[in-house]
Design a protein around this motif. Structure first.
Motif, PDB file in Angstrom:
ATOM      1  N   THR A 236       3.529 -11.908   6.663  1.00 63.50           N
ATOM      2  CA  THR A 236       3.647 -12.437   5.303  1.00 63.50           C
ATOM      3  C   THR A 236       4.133 -11.300   4.408  1.00 63.50           C
ATOM      4  O   THR A 236       4.472 -10.218   4.866  1.00 63.50           O
ATOM      5  CB  THR A 236       2.287 -12.962   4.799  1.00 63.50           C
ATOM      6  N   ASP A 237       4.160 -11.542   3.134  1.00 71.51           N
ATOM      7  CA  ASP A 237       4.604 -10.503   2.195  1.00 71.51           C
ATOM      8  C   ASP A 237       3.511  -9.495   1.878  1.00 71.51           C
ATOM      9  O   ASP A 237       3.760  -8.519   1.169  1.00 71.51           O
ATOM     10  CB  ASP A 237       5.076 -11.148   0.886  1.00 71.51           C
ATOM     11  N   LYS A 238       2.309  -9.711   2.400  1.00 70.63           N
ATOM     12  CA  LYS A 238       1.200  -8.862   1.984  1.00 70.63           C
ATOM     13  C   LYS A 238       0.244  -8.586   3.129  1.00 70.63           C
ATOM     14  O   LYS A 238      -0.488  -9.471   3.589  1.00 70.63           O
ATOM     15  CB  LYS A 238       0.449  -9.546   0.832  1.00 70.63           C
ATOM     16  N   LEU A 239       0.240  -7.344   3.607  1.00 70.18           N
ATOM     17  CA  LEU A 239      -0.786  -6.925   4.545  1.00 70.18           C
ATOM     18  C   LEU A 239      -2.122  -6.833   3.819  1.00 70.18           C
ATOM     19  O   LEU A 239      -2.179  -6.560   2.617  1.00 70.18           O
ATOM     20  CB  LEU A 239      -0.468  -5.546   5.118  1.00 70.18           C
ATOM     21  N   ALA A 240      -3.193  -6.996   4.572  1.00 70.41           N
ATOM     22  CA  ALA A 240      -4.539  -6.889   3.981  1.00 70.41           C
ATOM     23  C   ALA A 240      -4.957  -5.425   3.927  1.00 70.41           C
ATOM     24  O   ALA A 240      -5.914  -4.989   4.576  1.00 70.41           O
ATOM     25  CB  ALA A 240      -5.529  -7.714   4.784  1.00 70.41           C
ATOM     26  N   VAL A 241      -4.225  -4.661   3.154  1.00 69.11           N
ATOM     27  CA  VAL A 241      -4.554  -3.263   2.923  1.00 69.11           C
ATOM     28  C   VAL A 241      -4.516  -3.027   1.427  1.00 69.11           C
ATOM     29  O   VAL A 241      -3.584  -3.446   0.735  1.00 69.11           O
ATOM     30  CB  VAL A 241      -3.589  -2.318   3.680  1.00 69.11           C
ATOM     31  N   GLU A 242      -5.553  -2.348   0.925  1.00 73.25           N
ATOM     32  CA  GLU A 242      -5.723  -2.234  -0.528  1.00 73.25           C
ATOM     33  C   GLU A 242      -6.205  -0.840  -0.894  1.00 73.25           C
ATOM     34  O   GLU A 242      -7.102  -0.286  -0.237  1.00 73.25           O
ATOM     35  CB  GLU A 242      -6.741  -3.274  -0.996  1.00 73.25           C
ATOM     36  N   ALA A 243      -5.603  -0.281  -1.923  1.00 70.37           N
ATOM     37  CA  ALA A 243      -6.101   0.965  -2.504  1.00 70.37           C
ATOM     38  C   ALA A 243      -7.143   0.597  -3.549  1.00 70.37           C
ATOM     39  O   ALA A 243      -6.806   0.137  -4.643  1.00 70.37           O
ATOM     40  CB  ALA A 243      -4.963   1.763  -3.120  1.00 70.37           C
ATOM     41  N   VAL A 244      -8.402   0.752  -3.213  1.00 69.65           N
ATOM     42  CA  VAL A 244      -9.493   0.404  -4.141  1.00 69.65           C
ATOM     43  C   VAL A 244      -9.462   1.332  -5.337  1.00 69.65           C
ATOM     44  O   VAL A 244      -9.637   0.920  -6.487  1.00 69.65           O
ATOM     45  CB  VAL A 244     -10.851   0.483  -3.416  1.00 69.65           C
ATOM     46  N   ASP A 245      -9.229   2.603  -5.076  1.00 65.36           N
ATOM     47  CA  ASP A 245      -9.012   3.610  -6.108  1.00 65.36           C
ATOM     48  C   ASP A 245      -8.186   4.719  -5.457  1.00 65.36           C
ATOM     49  O   ASP A 245      -7.709   4.566  -4.323  1.00 65.36           O
ATOM     50  CB  ASP A 245     -10.330   4.134  -6.705  1.00 65.36           C
ATOM     51  N   ASP A 246      -8.004   5.834  -6.150  1.00 60.85           N
ATOM     52  CA  ASP A 246      -7.128   6.876  -5.617  1.00 60.85           C
ATOM     53  C   ASP A 246      -7.598   7.444  -4.279  1.00 60.85           C
ATOM     54  O   ASP A 246      -6.782   7.927  -3.475  1.00 60.85           O
ATOM     55  CB  ASP A 246      -6.999   8.028  -6.621  1.00 60.85           C
ATOM     56  N   LYS A 247      -8.896   7.385  -4.013  1.00 64.47           N
ATOM     57  CA  LYS A 247      -9.419   8.006  -2.803  1.00 64.47           C
ATOM     58  C   LYS A 247      -9.954   7.012  -1.780  1.00 64.47           C
ATOM     59  O   LYS A 247     -10.436   7.422  -0.723  1.00 64.47           O
ATOM     60  CB  LYS A 247     -10.539   8.992  -3.167  1.00 64.47           C
ATOM     61  N   THR A 248      -9.854   5.725  -2.062  1.00 57.79           N
ATOM     62  CA  THR A 248     -10.463   4.735  -1.171  1.00 57.79           C
ATOM     63  C   THR A 248      -9.431   3.718  -0.708  1.00 57.79           C
ATOM     64  O   THR A 248      -8.774   3.065  -1.520  1.00 57.79           O
ATOM     65  CB  THR A 248     -11.620   4.005  -1.873  1.00 57.79           C
ATOM     66  N   LEU A 249      -9.306   3.597   0.593  1.00 60.10           N
ATOM     67  CA  LEU A 249      -8.371   2.650   1.200  1.00 60.10           C
ATOM     68  C   LEU A 249      -9.162   1.652   2.036  1.00 60.10           C
ATOM     69  O   LEU A 249      -9.974   2.032   2.873  1.00 60.10           O
ATOM     70  CB  LEU A 249      -7.375   3.399   2.097  1.00 60.10           C
ATOM     71  N   LYS A 250      -8.888   0.372   1.815  1.00 62.29           N
ATOM     72  CA  LYS A 250      -9.567  -0.682   2.569  1.00 62.29           C
ATOM     73  C   LYS A 250      -8.515  -1.484   3.325  1.00 62.29           C
ATOM     74  O   LYS A 250      -7.503  -1.898   2.769  1.00 62.29           O
ATOM     75  CB  LYS A 250     -10.355  -1.599   1.623  1.00 62.29           C
ATOM     76  N   VAL A 251      -8.770  -1.698   4.614  1.00 59.62           N
ATOM     77  CA  VAL A 251      -7.846  -2.464   5.434  1.00 59.62           C
ATOM     78  C   VAL A 251      -8.644  -3.444   6.279  1.00 59.62           C
ATOM     79  O   VAL A 251      -9.707  -3.112   6.805  1.00 59.62           O
ATOM     80  CB  VAL A 251      -6.978  -1.551   6.329  1.00 59.62           C
ATOM     81  N   THR A 252      -8.129  -4.662   6.394  1.00 61.00           N
ATOM     82  CA  THR A 252      -8.802  -5.695   7.188  1.00 61.00           C
ATOM     83  C   THR A 252      -7.925  -6.085   8.370  1.00 61.00           C
ATOM     84  O   THR A 252      -6.758  -6.441   8.202  1.00 61.00           O
ATOM     85  CB  THR A 252      -9.101  -6.938   6.318  1.00 61.00           C
ATOM     86  N   LEU A 253      -8.508  -5.987   9.565  1.00 65.11           N
ATOM     87  CA  LEU A 253      -7.807  -6.362  10.788  1.00 65.11           C
ATOM     88  C   LEU A 253      -8.108  -7.815  11.131  1.00 65.11           C
ATOM     89  O   LEU A 253      -9.172  -8.346  10.797  1.00 65.11           O
ATOM     90  CB  LEU A 253      -8.239  -5.472  11.952  1.00 65.11           C
ATOM     91  N   ALA A 254      -7.178  -8.447  11.807  1.00 63.93           N
ATOM     92  CA  ALA A 254      -7.364  -9.846  12.182  1.00 63.93           C
ATOM     93  C   ALA A 254      -8.553 -10.012  13.115  1.00 63.93           C
ATOM     94  O   ALA A 254      -9.194 -11.069  13.145  1.00 63.93           O
ATOM     95  CB  ALA A 254      -6.094 -10.380  12.844  1.00 63.93           C
ATOM     96  N   ASN A 255      -8.852  -8.983  13.889  1.00 64.61           N
ATOM     97  CA  ASN A 255     -10.010  -8.977  14.783  1.00 64.61           C
ATOM     98  C   ASN A 255     -10.263  -7.539  15.213  1.00 64.61           C
ATOM     99  O   ASN A 255      -9.491  -6.627  14.872  1.00 64.61           O
ATOM    100  CB  ASN A 255      -9.762  -9.860  16.013  1.00 64.61           C
TER     101      ASN A 255
END
Length: 586
Positions: A335-354
């Motif tokens: 899709t146009d958007k992976l489930a990866v997010e910069a919560v703030d400058d030092k925090t990265l959150k990523v969600t895997l399908a499994n």
């Protein structure tokens, strides 16, 4: 495991079975002349000459054509060849990395499965009901079967089922005859005994940042290969490029040696590599905290958004990166958007399908490295030192194209105090004789290739400096699946034509004496290959994956009997098949 799959294949692989009597009614013609494509290299040429001779013994003419490395890579990717030399090294320690590259959308799918005419060929079956899935496809396309199988494997969290389905995937792959394994790789290189602190990993990457030369750390001169196709982490697909990129960039994780000299994956830009948190819908979320004070080589702060944006770019259809599919494990891929997010400058959150067993190894892979925001706007940023912004142990100090790339220690690297070597001169050549001459003169202290005809002498004269290291990979011949090899008089079309060509390709694979290749041609301690998934990969019970490959037979390991005693019977079987279609002037 073989017995478990045998009943499945009786049903699921009828569409790719032998043509049988249909071929016997064909008019006999000479085999069409083949052209074997290889990249300029004495070792590859020697193997090509052996294959040429083996085919000539049964009346098949095969010409040899060599191309410079980057041209060769692109020719294969574009499918502008009939038959070519190829090799694949593991990207991480899981068999799926040998199997997912053959999905129809993969940039590494040189065989062209699911592309061109093959895209519309409805001849493959898939039945996953044995493993609790509703998937059952009869006479489907490659995308409707093989692609679906790989996607299912990647989403499966049951280890036993997952490995059984990977064996099924290799069965389907090998039934096409498009992949002809020759030997399992070893990593041959020479390193001067004055060098200390060097290490390499099973993927073939070499690491020089902790080296010294005669106890000094000013400069080391090495030669990995010729001019790299690209030094963009997202676009690179070559081992030599990955080696340089691993010096120039820093990901969340990296390869390292522990105190006992064992290779491990450790945090790099991340403070730690945490366990994932399972969500109610089966997805798994990882949250990473970046280390303090991370910088780009131009002095800009490196923040979590740099990782998030880089991953989006690398996985995007617009970039069409060869390794873009490696983000398939991340929720939102395609899709146009992976489930990866910069919560703030030092925090990265990523969600895997499994849950993914090899996730940390992916984080240490160059495709997952960050790219500077301004660089992503400039298509040519990775071609010259002045625009090459990076965040690793080194920067590019100078680049004389087709001659030398000079890497200089990066003072902004977060672990710069641990980096010993100040400068690395990466000389650019794929001429093995040139490499060896410079090594013998003491000019180049590591070379990543040697002339095949010198191997026996080097083993004797340089017992400590000539290295044969373990490497998880397979050297093989690949066919373009859209190449027509039936006689001109053949009236077979569509599915029946492809069944016949698969039978012919498998027969040709039987003509090659793999023991002769490893002992008399390659001479580098390689082992004859009977499967595509390389030795070194294991099943959940610890057995070798390749030894349990091919669910249709227990007579030998893998898809080809590669024992010395079997070679003549292999050749006889091949001729029997080929004579159904061609006049062989032996």
């Amino acid at each position: 495991m073989k017995k478990l799959l045998s009943l499945i294949l009786v049903v699921s692989m009828l569409a790719v079975a032998l043509v049988g009597c249909a071929g016997e009614s064909e008019k006999n013609d000479a085999f069409p002349t083949l052209t074997y494509l290889y990249n300029t290299n004495d070792g590859h040429k020697a193997i090509g000459e052996y294959l040429q001779a083996a085919l000539a013994n049964v009346g098949i003419t095969m010409n040899l054509e060599n191309q410079e490395w980057n041209t060769f890579l692109n020719t294969r990717k574009e499918g502008k060849y009939s038959i070519a030399r190829n090799g694949w090294l593991a990207d991480y320690n899981d068999p799926i990395c040998f199997l997912d590259m053959w999905t129809s959308g993969s940039g590494n799918n040189d065989v062209q499965f699911g592309k061109g005419d093959h895209a519309n060929l409805k001849m493959y079956n898939l039945d996953l009901t044995k493993w609790g899935y509703e998937t059952k496809v009869e006479n489907g396309t490659w995308a409707e079967t093989y692609d679906v199988l790989i996607s299912t494997i990647k989403s499966c969290t049951d280890t036993e089922k997952r490995y059984e389905m990977m064996h099924l995937a290799e069965d389907i792959l090998m039934e096409t005859g498009c992949i002809v394994p020759l030997y399992y790789y070893t990593d041959l290189y020479m390193i001067d005994d004055s060098v200390e602190g060097f290490f390499s990993n099973p993927l073939g990457y070499k690491y020089f940042m902790y080296t010294t030369v005669d106890g000094k750390s000013e400069v080391i001169d090495v030669c990995l290969a010729s001019e790299p196709d690209t030094l963009d982490p997202a676009l690179n697909s070559a081992v030599d490029g990955a080696t340089m990129i691993s010096h120039l960039f820093s990901g969340l994780a990296k390869w390292a040696e522990d105190e006992d000299g064992n290779l491990v994956i450790v945090p790099d830009c991340a403070t730690e590599l945490p366990a994932g948190v399972a969500n109610e819908n089966g997805t798994v979320t990882y949250t990473y905290t970046l280390k303090d004070g991370l910088k780009w080589s131009n002095g800009d702060d490196l923040v979590a958004k740099d990782f998030a944006d880089s991953w989006q770019r690398a996985a995007s259809a617009d970039l069409a990166a060869d390794y873009g599919y490696m983000f398939e494990v991340v929720e939102g891929y395609g899709t146009d958007k992976l489930a990866v997010e910069a919560v703030d400058d030092k925090t990265l959150k990523v969600t895997l399908a499994n849950d993914v067993a090899y996730w940390n190894e992916l984080l240490a892979f160059p495709t997952y490295f960050p790219v500077h925001a301004d660089s992503m706007k400039n298509e040519s940023w990775a071609t010259k030192p002045e625009t090459y912004i990076c965040n690793g142990a080194y920067t590019i100090d100078a680049w004389t194209h087709d001659s030398v790339i000079t890497l200089k220690k990066n003072p902004t690297y977060h672990d710069a105090t641990a980096v010993k070597m100040e400068k690395i001169n990466c000389y650019l050549s794929d001429e093995a004789n040139t490499m060896l001459a410079n090594f013998k003169k003491g000019d180049w202290l590591l070379i990543d290739d040697v002339p095949t005809n010198e191997i026996a002498t080097l083993k004797k004269d340089y017992p400590e400096e000539f290295v044969i290291a373990g490497q998880i990979g397979t050297y093989y011949v690949c066919w373009n699946i859209n190449e027509k090899i039936l006689p001109e008089s053949s009236e077979l079309t569509g599915v029946e034509a492809e069944k016949a060509q698969a039978e012919i390709r498998r027969a040709i694979a039987l003509l090659f004496d793999r023991n002769y290749i490893v002992e008399s041609v390659a001479q580098g301690g390689q082992l004859p290959a009977s499967s595509f998934v390389a030795m070194g990969m294991t099943n959940p019970d610890g057995t070798e994956f390749y030894k349990t490959a091919n669910s249709t037979t227990d007579a030998f390991d893998g898809y080809y009997n590669v024992s010395k005693e079997a070679h003549q019977s292999n050749v006889d079987s091949a001729i029997e098949v080929l004579e159904k279609y061609y006049d062989l002037e032996k």
